[in-house]
Design an enzyme around this catalytic site. Sequence first.
Site, PDB file in Angstrom:
ATOM      1  N   ARG A  46     -29.129 -41.901   2.316  1.00  0.00           N
ATOM      2  CA  ARG A  46     -29.602 -40.862   3.251  1.00  0.00           C
ATOM      3  C   ARG A  46     -28.396 -40.174   3.869  1.00  0.00           C
ATOM      4  O   ARG A  46     -28.343 -38.968   4.026  1.00  0.00           O
ATOM      5  CB  ARG A  46     -30.522 -41.441   4.335  1.00  0.00           C
ATOM      6  N   TYR A  98     -40.552 -14.949   5.339  1.00  0.00           N
ATOM      7  CA  TYR A  98     -41.284 -16.006   4.652  1.00  0.00           C
ATOM      8  C   TYR A  98     -42.345 -16.620   5.580  1.00  0.00           C
ATOM      9  O   TYR A  98     -42.037 -17.020   6.705  1.00  0.00           O
ATOM     10  CB  TYR A  98     -40.288 -17.077   4.192  1.00  0.00           C
ATOM     11  N   ASP A 170     -31.469 -15.931   5.830  1.00  0.00           N
ATOM     12  CA  ASP A 170     -32.120 -16.607   4.712  1.00  0.00           C
ATOM     13  C   ASP A 170     -31.793 -15.761   3.481  1.00  0.00           C
ATOM     14  O   ASP A 170     -32.294 -14.647   3.330  1.00  0.00           O
ATOM     15  CB  ASP A 170     -33.630 -16.693   4.979  1.00  0.00           C
ATOM     16  N   LYS A 195     -35.770 -21.664  -5.531  1.00  0.00           N
ATOM     17  CA  LYS A 195     -35.895 -20.345  -6.156  1.00  0.00           C
ATOM     18  C   LYS A 195     -34.724 -20.075  -7.107  1.00  0.00           C
ATOM     19  O   LYS A 195     -34.526 -20.830  -8.024  1.00  0.00           O
ATOM     20  CB  LYS A 195     -36.032 -19.289  -5.058  1.00  0.00           C
TER      21      LYS A 195
HETATM   22  C1  LIG Z   1     -39.657 -20.407  -0.620  1.00  0.00           C
HETATM   23  C2  LIG Z   1     -38.930 -19.861   0.518  1.00  0.00           C
HETATM   24  C3  LIG Z   1     -38.615 -20.656   1.638  1.00  0.00           C
HETATM   25  C4  LIG Z   1     -39.074 -22.094   1.772  1.00  0.00           C
HETATM   26  O1  LIG Z   1     -38.503 -22.928   0.835  1.00  0.00           O
HETATM   27  P1  LIG Z   1     -39.211 -24.226   0.217  1.00  0.00           P
HETATM   28  O2  LIG Z   1     -38.203 -24.700  -0.769  1.00  0.00           O
HETATM   29  O3  LIG Z   1     -40.503 -23.785  -0.387  1.00  0.00           O
HETATM   30  O4  LIG Z   1     -39.435 -25.187   1.344  1.00  0.00           O
HETATM   31  C5  LIG Z   1     -37.868 -20.082   2.649  1.00  0.00           C
HETATM   32  N1  LIG Z   1     -37.462 -18.792   2.591  1.00  0.00           N
HETATM   33  C6  LIG Z   1     -37.762 -18.001   1.537  1.00  0.00           C
HETATM   34  C7  LIG Z   1     -37.286 -16.591   1.534  1.00  0.00           C
HETATM   35  C8  LIG Z   1     -38.506 -18.502   0.476  1.00  0.00           C
HETATM   36  O5  LIG Z   1     -38.801 -17.693  -0.550  1.00  0.00           O
END
Ligand SMILES: *Cc1c(COP(=O)(O)O)cnc(C)c1O
Length: 380
Positions: A46, A98, A170, A195
């Site tokens: 962890r 998001y 982000d 992604k």
């Molecule tokens: C998918 C996504 C998230 C969240 O990520 P997870 O891996 O699904 O927890 C946050 N910000 C954006 C822009 C996303 O496309």
Amino acid sequence: MRFETRAIHDGQNPDQATGAVVVPVYQSSTYQQQAVGQHKGYEYSRTGNPTRQALEVALASLEEAKFGLAFASGVAATTAVFSLFKKGDHIIAGDDMYGGTYRLLEQVFKKWGLGVSYADVDKLQSFEKAVTNKTKLIWIETPTNPLLKIINIEKVAKIAHKKNALLVVDNTFASPYFQKPLPLGADIVVHSTTKYIAGHSDIIGGAIVVNDEKLYNDLKFYQNSAGAVPGPWDCWLALRGIKTLAVRMRAHEENAIYLAGYLSKHAKVSNVYYPGLKSGKNYALAREQMKGFSGMFSFELKGGRAAVRRLFANLKIFSLAESLGGVESLISYPAGMTHASMPEEERLKRGITDSLVRVSVGIENRIDLKQALAAALALV
Ligand SMILES: *Cc1c(COP(=O)(O)O)cnc(C)c1O
């Protein structure tokens, strides 16, 4: 060294014990100590794991940053950032973002006493207006979801720093190949590595990247204390994805430019939202702060929900699915999927109409993708 080289080598030296050129999956929860407190840098997975460590170094390198931290999901990384603050602190977030980040603020952190307000991402002044003397953080996503708007990172960073607040970007939609928010003035970059970074729609993962050592230590403390760490297999898959990030991003972008251009001239399409379209209002700023336009766009179909339903029923290759950034093309319907829980009036006010379709363009052959769209559009 340059991006493509760093993506393949940083954090990923051949294994010292065996010479393996690929970082192994260290599937071990604990590590033998020679004597109490005497060990080789790892005590418990962890706290630290060698496969995760390799990923964290690689993530920092991609963003040209000093420190990277890997999390079990993008949302876990986001949670770590919000957890830096305490009751009474105030956060400003862009209003096109998001849905999971919005849910986290509204339904988790507000309960704990964090103040939250939203700024209109089309107007820089609205960020300035939202600032109070309790503001500790501004959170933006650019390009935004699902309308692919571009926010000026440098200018929002100035607004935040004037009040000693932090700016978080982000960077999921652009990927570090096309956009590096830290040199533009951001303090923290967050990714859903689910992604583009991992890129093959096969893991859930998240990341935080920073330059400031104190911020890093605080976030690392939180990572170990709260424990939302990714397992070594997922770290290994993310690392494997990172090696091809540059070539994949170029292919995603090439296909997106081609398809967005095609759709923008199609008689059954009323609007295409893609920062790479020269006619769009975001093109100039995108050119300025990004190295490319990435692989996401959305468009409006004439004929509303019924037309969208016919398109989806007849569309080949593109899978109807949430998520983005994988090698396969996905199509989704914000009004009925990612933004379905938003009150209709609010949704429409934000420009998310019943005709809006979002596309994550994969790296299949672009002619096949165009023909699939053309065939389905002919039946709309
Ligand atoms: C998918 C996504 C998230 C969240 O990520 P997870 O891996 O699904 O927890 C946050 N910000 C954006 C822009 C996303 O496309």
